[in-house]
Enzyme design. Structure first.
Site, PDB file in Angstrom:
ATOM      1  CE  LYS A 234      -3.613   2.256   2.640  1.00 31.73           C
ATOM      2  NZ  LYS A 234      -4.632   2.157   3.661  1.00 31.73           N
ATOM      3  CD  GLU A 240       8.956  -6.142   7.347  1.00 29.17           C
ATOM      4  OE1 GLU A 240       8.660  -5.041   6.832  1.00 29.17           O
ATOM      5  OE2 GLU A 240       8.765  -6.412   8.549  1.00 29.17           O
ATOM      6  N   GLY A 295      -5.069  -1.995   4.724  1.00 28.23           N
ATOM      7  CA  GLY A 295      -4.277  -3.132   4.252  1.00 28.23           C
ATOM      8  C   GLY A 295      -4.992  -4.462   4.468  1.00 28.23           C
ATOM      9  NE  ARG A 296      -6.930  -3.958  10.508  1.00 28.12           N
ATOM     10  CZ  ARG A 296      -6.248  -2.831  10.651  1.00 28.12           C
ATOM     11  NH1 ARG A 296      -5.080  -2.688  10.055  1.00 28.12           N
ATOM     12  NH2 ARG A 296      -6.724  -1.837  11.366  1.00 28.12           N
ATOM     13  CD  GLU A 381      -2.338  -4.614  11.191  1.00 28.22           C
ATOM     14  OE1 GLU A 381      -2.891  -4.375  10.106  1.00 28.22           O
ATOM     15  OE2 GLU A 381      -1.129  -4.891  11.274  1.00 28.22           O
ATOM     16  CG  HIS A 412      -5.052 -36.446  15.382  1.00 29.39           C
ATOM     17  ND1 HIS A 412      -5.336 -37.675  15.942  1.00 29.39           N
ATOM     18  CD2 HIS A 412      -6.004 -36.241  14.437  1.00 29.39           C
ATOM     19  CE1 HIS A 412      -6.391 -38.203  15.343  1.00 29.39           C
ATOM     20  NE2 HIS A 412      -6.821 -37.347  14.426  1.00 29.39           N
ATOM     21  CE  LYS A 537       5.523  -1.216  10.414  1.00 26.84           C
ATOM     22  NZ  LYS A 537       4.548  -0.533   9.582  1.00 26.84           N
TER      23      LYS A 537
HETATM   24  O1  F6P Z   1       2.898  -2.894   9.781  1.00 25.81           O
HETATM   25  C1  F6P Z   1       1.565  -3.217   9.625  1.00 25.81           C
HETATM   26  C2  F6P Z   1       1.100  -2.909   8.245  1.00 25.81           C
HETATM   27  O2  F6P Z   1       1.040  -1.546   8.049  1.00 25.81           O
HETATM   28  C3  F6P Z   1      -0.231  -3.586   7.946  1.00 25.81           C
HETATM   29  O3  F6P Z   1      -1.300  -2.864   8.415  1.00 25.81           O
HETATM   30  C4  F6P Z   1      -0.169  -3.711   6.460  1.00 25.81           C
HETATM   31  O4  F6P Z   1      -1.105  -4.636   5.993  1.00 25.81           O
HETATM   32  C5  F6P Z   1       1.259  -4.158   6.284  1.00 25.81           C
HETATM   33  O5  F6P Z   1       1.980  -3.446   7.257  1.00 25.81           O
HETATM   34  C6  F6P Z   1       1.848  -3.939   4.931  1.00 25.81           C
HETATM   35  O6  F6P Z   1       1.838  -2.598   4.562  1.00 25.81           O
HETATM   36  P1  F6P Z   1       2.087  -2.145   3.073  1.00 25.81           P
HETATM   37  O7  F6P Z   1       1.024  -2.737   2.223  1.00 25.81           O
HETATM   38  O8  F6P Z   1       2.042  -0.644   3.093  1.00 25.81           O
HETATM   39  O9  F6P Z   1       3.451  -2.636   2.659  1.00 25.81           O
END
Ligand code: F6P
Length: 573
Positions: A234, A240, A295-296, A381, A412, A537
């Site tokens: 987003k 990452e 995002g979610r 979240e 199990h 972060k």
């Molecule tokens: O760190 C949490 C978050 O902001 C989530 O809410 C989001 O889904 C995820 O990181 C990834 O964010 P982005 O789509 O901006 O990379």
């Protein structure tokens, strides 16, 4: 500011700047513990301590049907919870007093109900049919949604048909989505869930973890000439995803050599065009969405590009139709027949009045093996918050821990604790009446019948248990009786759906989205921000340079300093 708090240039708010004291909460959106219903529920909870599922069912032979609801090919049985009709009545009154219907209208009307980020919350617009009008700050966003869907469809078709070729002219055989959180969990869950509906000569893979082993394992057998990366973020600033995307670029260019190859092997999904072009991806190969999609809540936006490549535009359209079916049901059905209301209210009862700290999501369907991971982000979240909309502390519990694995595997492993442990764990069992593949034979047993029999048995065992008298009657020696006794009275919901399909998956996901909304409204939290992910972060950014390069001066607490020193020593630094 959270990473996804940035505004896309196209979506500048036209609203007046906010007052320094922050937005006010509408008078009708009252704290739950100030309602009459909350007081009644508090009293009822004392009585509920003595509830016995055997007695509840014994007194009311029609309880199973009475405490069930059906819509859209989904049957929700919530009768195996520690509720009676009086409790349910008070829960419906709670939803009414907390203004759930009114706030739902505000959300669907594009009001800025995400107050801490001053944004509308309009994932429902992502599945609105052409011609519907949904305005955000005066602009109808439905044409924008369909413009992006149209571009996605064209692109997805060209990859599926082979018209889109890699830099050296080869067909794309692997699509690797790079993203994390909401930019990963929805797409991977949907791909796994709907694998049977995908074009099998293209495989989709999902890289999310900053751990290089994730990238290594997902790409080690791929050919860069046949691989397309979808960089999904987003904000396009998440460390990452950006690190993995840079690694993917280097991996691609190591074989293809020519920087022009990036245009044929990378596309982006983001709200942030500036960062996308900074990365080197042509914005013509970018699929956008908007800051009013959390995002979610984004798997049905362009974040679902890999899903669309896998399913085809028609299949993706079916998924969207399923979401839309549930949106309409949520807005129109009376609370007593409204599946999101029912799931949410039972959840509030278990969490706030019976003190249950976790909920297990247990799909009896191997295809749904990533569903609980997806729901973890969706619920935790969204509603894992400790302050109300006005910043004052919540005087009640909010999100439980969500966890789970598919049945029967879980049986199990951890069901022992669910049946006989010291903490009650409400369970959501999810299954489909019809399998996608009828496997087995009458002689050996049909897999699906055995699977569903197990699900029904678990709900029954949890609710009714096995008394010491029943254990004794089996001839069990007295010393073994306590070990073999099942206390029962353990709550569960069963969601039995007709058959898994893209449309049904859309319905299930939207059901839980709206469940989260109802609970967040009752708990009076902002379900649409995520400030709690920020501190870690910031600290990680500070620590990264301390792990390599010159020895840092100890700048942290004694535990963190020692861990950094140990890490450096074992890395020979
Ligand atoms: O760190 C949490 C978050 O902001 C989530 O809410 C989001 O889904 C995820 O990181 C990834 O964010 P982005 O789509 O901006 O990379």
């Amino acid at each position: 500011m959270p990473t996804n708090a940035k505004k896309s240039p196209r979506q500048k708010s036209t609203r007046a700047p906010r007052a320094p004291q922050g937005p006010s909460v509408p008078a009708w959106h009252v704290p739950p513990d100030r309602t009459k219903a909350w007081k009644s529920l508090t009293k009822l909870a004392k009585r509920a301590k003595g509830f016995d599922m055997r007695a509840l069912f014994g007194r009311d032979p029609k309880r199973g049907a009475a405490l069930s609801a059906e819509a859209l090919g989904m049957h929700l049985d919530y009768s195996k919870n520690l509720v009676d009709r009086e409790v349910m009545g008070a829960l419906f009154a709670l939803a009414a007093e907390c203004g759930v219907a009114r706030r739902a209208k505000a959300m669907f009307a594009g009001e800025h109900i995400n107050t801490t980020e001053d944004r509308a919350v309009l994932h429902a617009a992502l599945r609105a049919p052409k011609g519907t009008k949904i305005k955000v700050d005066g602009r109808d966003v439905v044409p924008d949604v369909h413009e992006v869907l149209g571009r996605m469809a064209k692109f997805a078709e060209s990859v599926r048909s082979g018209a889109w070729r890699g830099h050296t002219g080869k067909r794309i055989r692997a699509v690797v989505n790079i993203g994390i959180g909401g930019s990963d969990l929805g797409p991977v869950m949907a791909y796994e869930a709907l694998k049977d509906f995908t074009q099998r000569d293209i495989s989709c893979r999902y890289v999310s973890n900053i751990d290089g082993e994730d990238f290594y394992e997902k790409t080690r057998d791929l050919d860069p000439e046949e691989t397309l990366f979808v960089v999904s973020s987003k904000t396009f600033t998440t460390i990452e995803t950006m690190t993995n995307a840079q690694t993917a670029r280097a991996w691609t260019l190591a074989k293809l050599k020519d920087p022009k190859a990036v245009a044929r092997h990378f596309v982006a999904v983001s709200t942030n065009a500036a960062e996308v072009s900074k990365f080197g991806i042509d914005t013509a190969n970018m699929f956008g969405f908007w800051d009013w999609v959390g995002g979610r809540y984004s798997m049905d936006s362009a974040i679902g590009l890999s899903t669309m490549i896998a399913l085809g535009p028609a299949g993706f359209g079916e998924l969207l139709a399923g979401f839309r079916d549930m949106d309409e049901h949520f807005l129109k059905a009376p609370p007593r027949k409204n599946l999101p209301y029912l799931l949410a209210l039972i959840g509030v009862w278990n969490r706030d009045f019976l003190g249950c700290e976790t909920v297990a999501v247990l799909p009896y369907c191997q295809y749904l093996h990533r569903l609980s991971a997806y729901f973890q982000q969706l619920e935790m979240e969204s509603n894992g918050k400790r302050v109300q909309l006005d910043g004052t502390p919540c005087r009640w519990q909010t999100s439980p821990v969500i966890w789970g694995e598919p049945g029967t595997n879980g049986q199990h492993a951890f069901y022992q604790m669910i049946h006989q442990g010291t903490s009650p764990v409400p369970c959501d069992f999810i299954a489909f009446a019809q399998p996608l593949h009828e496997i087995g034979s009458p002689a050996t047993g049909m897999h699906h019948d055995i699977l569903l029999a197990n699900l029904f048995a678990q709900g029954e065992a949890l609710a009714f248990g096995k008394t010491p008298a029943e254990v004794r009657a089996e001839g069990t020696p007295e010393w073994l009786v306590p070990h073999r006794t099942f206390p029962g009275n353990r709550p569960s919901n069963t969601l039995l759906c007709e058959k898994l399909s893209p449309r049904m998956l859309g319905r299930i996901i939207a059901l839980y989205e709206h469940k989260v909304f109802v609970q967040g409204t009752i708990w009076r939290v902002n379900s649409f921000d995520q400030w709690g992910v920020e501190l870690g972060k910031v600290l990680a950014k500070r620590i990264i340079p301390e792990l390599s390069g010159p020895k840092p001066k100890p700048a942290h607490d004694s535990s963190t300093n020692a861990l950094i020193a140990k890490y450096r020593a074992w890395r020979g630094r």
